[in-house]
Design a protein around this motif. Structure first.
Motif, mmCIF file in Angstrom:
data_model
loop_
_atom_site.group_PDB
_atom_site.id
_atom_site.type_symbol
_atom_site.label_atom_id
_atom_site.label_comp_id
_atom_site.label_asym_id
_atom_site.label_seq_id
_atom_site.Cartn_x
_atom_site.Cartn_y
_atom_site.Cartn_z
ATOM 1 N N ARG A 5 10.998 -1.459 9.478
ATOM 2 C CA ARG A 5 9.967 -1.355 8.704
ATOM 3 C C ARG A 5 9.429 -0.085 8.248
ATOM 4 O O ARG A 5 10.166 0.534 7.083
ATOM 5 N N ILE A 6 8.492 0.446 8.960
ATOM 6 C CA ILE A 6 8.126 2.014 8.303
ATOM 7 C C ILE A 6 9.185 2.915 8.571
ATOM 8 O O ILE A 6 9.258 4.045 7.691
ATOM 9 N N LEU A 47 1.812 -6.495 4.255
ATOM 10 C CA LEU A 47 1.039 -7.465 4.701
ATOM 11 C C LEU A 47 0.650 -8.401 3.455
ATOM 12 O O LEU A 47 0.737 -9.637 3.635
ATOM 13 N N ALA A 70 2.911 10.249 5.677
ATOM 14 C CA ALA A 70 1.678 9.471 5.144
ATOM 15 C C ALA A 70 1.791 8.273 4.187
ATOM 16 O O ALA A 70 1.186 7.286 4.319
ATOM 17 N N LEU A 122 3.301 5.311 5.817
ATOM 18 C CA LEU A 122 2.416 4.573 6.886
ATOM 19 C C LEU A 122 1.548 3.691 6.233
ATOM 20 O O LEU A 122 1.250 2.471 6.991
ATOM 21 N N MET A 123 1.055 3.848 5.014
ATOM 22 C CA MET A 123 0.185 2.906 4.206
ATOM 23 C C MET A 123 1.050 1.679 3.972
ATOM 24 O O MET A 123 0.292 0.850 3.405
ATOM 25 N N GLU A 171 2.592 -0.533 5.367
ATOM 26 C CA GLU A 171 2.307 -1.695 5.997
ATOM 27 C C GLU A 171 1.101 -2.541 5.425
ATOM 28 O O GLU A 171 1.154 -3.803 5.393
ATOM 29 N N VAL A 172 0.060 -2.089 5.197
ATOM 30 C CA VAL A 172 -0.988 -2.800 4.803
ATOM 31 C C VAL A 172 -0.890 -2.821 3.261
ATOM 32 O O VAL A 172 -1.344 -3.987 2.712
#
Lengths: 289, 339
Positions: free
Chosen positions: A71-72, A122, A111, A114-115, A117-118
């Motif tokens: 994922r990330i 999601l 940075a 990391l965003m 995911e949302v």
């Protein structure tokens, strides 16, 4: 929507324009990345289970670690190692650049991812799963997620929230094509066409560059030849060219005209008289009165 | 068609003819670096790359003012862009960057983020208190908070001996299944932490709410055991990994709060600039949370199952907490004052 540019200023002080990637290519790169990571993991497990060297405990451990890593962390490492390109981005030929003209820093890469995911996983997972309730909160969640997905479409540089936080842009990889210089190809031997200042003063830079595109390749089909001849006839009429012109000479005529027109305009430009297009006379007259 | 000789050429064509060879060389070098990295270049080639890049930039700047050849301008711009991306690539070594992150970056970021950290820990503690008090008022609240798959039979009305067994695992697991458990915990918890962090950008409320909810769960859970007279035991059971794990959730929430506060109160900056500014510390908090979760997962997966003594669990858990505190409070001090 197509052809948006962002100008970056490298430390050398010469601004460079990058083409902002389209929403389609970014979506494509993202889907490719998902396909590659999840597909790769699936294949790996098929092979591992088929080989049967590991027992289930180890496989399960590997599974949990990999579901996290693809994922990330995958995006962070790929963009760190390949300077702003994941595998999907490499295939689609787009890349991440820093919007301040400096180098892409590890902080920016972490940075923006990391965003993800949302912002990406999601909403996509929720919307694709199709399980949402039709209550008020269900609808609010639905609109909120669609809203997040739409953020890149709604701002000038197509940045998603992660890009804004990190200060990054996603741009197309610039393509290198060097065409031959048209002014060095002289088609006429001896009797060239010669134009005087009055005739060269009609057009401006824009028309010159359109002519350049026309002259890039010799007309092949009958229709192309017709179009080229029409251009030549229009130029003859507009600049008031007096001598007789045979249809065979049209191509050479245009080439000679291009060369002399370019020399003339570049000279005027050096003397501070830049002629952007054929309306330069109107502008100059307007200034004087 | 014949080529005209140099004296016949117009000025911009001469300009191009003189420099074209060096552009082509730069193009070749750039292609090589893009394919196999800067390390593939020899010493001389690397020097050439830098000077050819500067020459090309210079050419672009001159060409813009003297040439109207559109294809040339497009080519030069693309060449300079490619070379720029090759030359201004991240060149830090990974170990150097990591060392800086751990020695100065993270501890300093934590010390700079007092208010977000207070918000993060407050969300957890208030949630915990609310969960505890509500349970004491009416144990049926427990079913409202705790999803059944998480409760796993540990519900009001369960016998004290069942609850005790759930704290002191008697069936011995082998090392392998412990590893599976630890990796599952890590993968699961880290996703939740990233989630809590990233949601912070929506003015911090979702982060706060999620952390608060985690607190409520915790409070209700502790209250359940306290009622059965197992208060100290459950605290010890939670402490061994929870001091680290729950703090990590709070730190992730603090990172989110930092972003949220920048959106809410950007001060004299624009919201976008404030967000960019805050992200430097916020991202470090998120990395710290991830790191703490790795440690917590190892402790929860292995140590909690292997160590059955209440006091030892307490000592390990809080000792670990103390280590985090010492690192974050003391590391990178002198460099801070030096800057």
């Amino acid at each position: 929507m197509i052809g948006r540019k962002a100008e970056l200023l490298p430390p050398e002080g010469v601004p460079i324009a990058f083409e902002i990637s389209s929403a389609g290519s970014r979506l494509g790169a993202q889907l490719l990345d998902i396909l590659i990571t999840f597909g790769g993991m699936f294949l790996l497990f098929v092979v591992l289970i088929w080989m049967g060297v590991f027992d289930w405990g180890l496989l399960a451990t590997l599974f949990f670690l990999l579901t996290f890593l693809i994922r990330i962390p995958y995006y962070i490492f790929a963009e760190l190692v390949w300077n702003g390109r994941t595998i999907g981005k490499r295939i689609v030929k787009i890349r991440v650049v820093s919007d301040n003209g400096g180098r892409l820093t590890p902080h920016q890469i972490v940075a923006r991812n990391l965003m993800k995911e949302v912002e990406v996983f999601l909403p996509i997972a929720t919307l694709l799963s199709g399980q949402f309730d039709t209550s008020l909160t269900g609808w609010m969640l639905f609109f909120w997620m669609v809203g997040i997905l739409l953020v890149p479409l709604l701002n000038k540089h197509r940045q998603r929230l992660g890009d804004m936080i990190a200060g990054t842009l996603v741009v197309d990889q610039p393509q290198l094509v060097l065409m031959p210089d048209l002014s060095t190809r002289s088609a006429t031997k001896g009797n060239g066409f010669v134009f005087d200042t009055g005739q060269l003063g009609v057009y401006g830079r824009y028309e010159l560059q359109v002519l350049e595109e026309i002259l890039r390749s010799r007309p092949q089909s009958l229709e192309q030849t017709k179009r080229m001849q029409e251009v030549a006839r229009t130029i003859v009429r507009k600049i008031g060219y007096q001598q007789r012109l045979l249809p065979n000479d049209y191509w050479n005529f245009l080439n000679d005209f291009y060369r002399q027109q370019r020399e003339f305009l570049e000279n005027r430009h050096l003397f501070g008289d830049t002629r952007e297009n054929k309306f330069h006379d109107v502008k100059a007259a307007g200034k004087e009165t | 068609m014949t080529k005209t000789n140099a004296s016949d050429m117009i000025r911009s064509a001469r300009f191009r003819a003189e420099r074209e060879a060096s552009w082509k060389r730069l193009e070749g070098l750039v292609a090589e670096v893009e394919k196999s990295g800067t390390a593939a270049l020899s010493y001389g080639q690397a020097l050439d790359l830098a000077s050819l890049y500067r020459q090309a930039m210079n050419s672009l700047s001159v060409a813009r003012s003297i040439s109207m050849d559109k294809s040339l301008l497009l080519y030069l711009e693309a060449l300079c862009a490619r070379a720029y991306l090759v030359i201004y690539a991240p060149q830090e070594s990974i170990t150097g960057a990591l060392q800086r992150l751990f020695v100065t970056g993270i501890p300093q970021a934590v010390r700079r983020s007092a208010i977000p950290l207070v918000i993060g820990f407050a969300a957890m503690m208030i949630g915990c208190l609310v969960g505890y008090l509500l349970f004491q008022q009416d144990p049926s609240w427990y079913f409202t908070f705790v999803p059944p798959e998480l409760a796993d039979g540990r519900a009001p009305g369960a016998s004290a001996s069942y609850l005790r067994d759930s704290l002191y695992d008697t069936d011995t697991r082998d090392g392998e299944s412990l590893g599976v458990f630890a990796s599952f915990l890590f993968s699961h918890n880290t996703r939740i932490a990233i989630f809590i962090f990233a949601l912070g950008v929506f003015v911090a409320l979702p982060s706060f709410a999620l952390t608060f909810y985690n607190g409520v769960l915790l409070g209700a859970f502790v209250a359940l055991y306290a009622e059965a007279g197992l208060g100290p035991d459950v605290v010890a059971w939670l402490s061994i990994h929870g001091v680290t794990e729950i703090s990590a959730i709070c730190v992730a929430c603090a990172g989110g709060a930092k972003l949220g506060l920048a959106v809410l109160n950007p001060g004299s900056l624009t919201r976008r600039a404030a967000l960019k500014d805050a992200s430097h510390d916020a991202v470090k908090l998120a990395i710290l949370a991830g790191l703490m979760l790795i440690v917590a997962a190892l402790v929860e997966g292995f140590l909690r199952q292997l160590i059955q003594d209440m006091w030892l669990r307490l000592v390990i858990g809080w000792g670990l907490g103390l280590c985090w505190m010492l690192w974050l409070a003391l590391s990178g001090r002198n460099r801070e004052s030096g800057q």
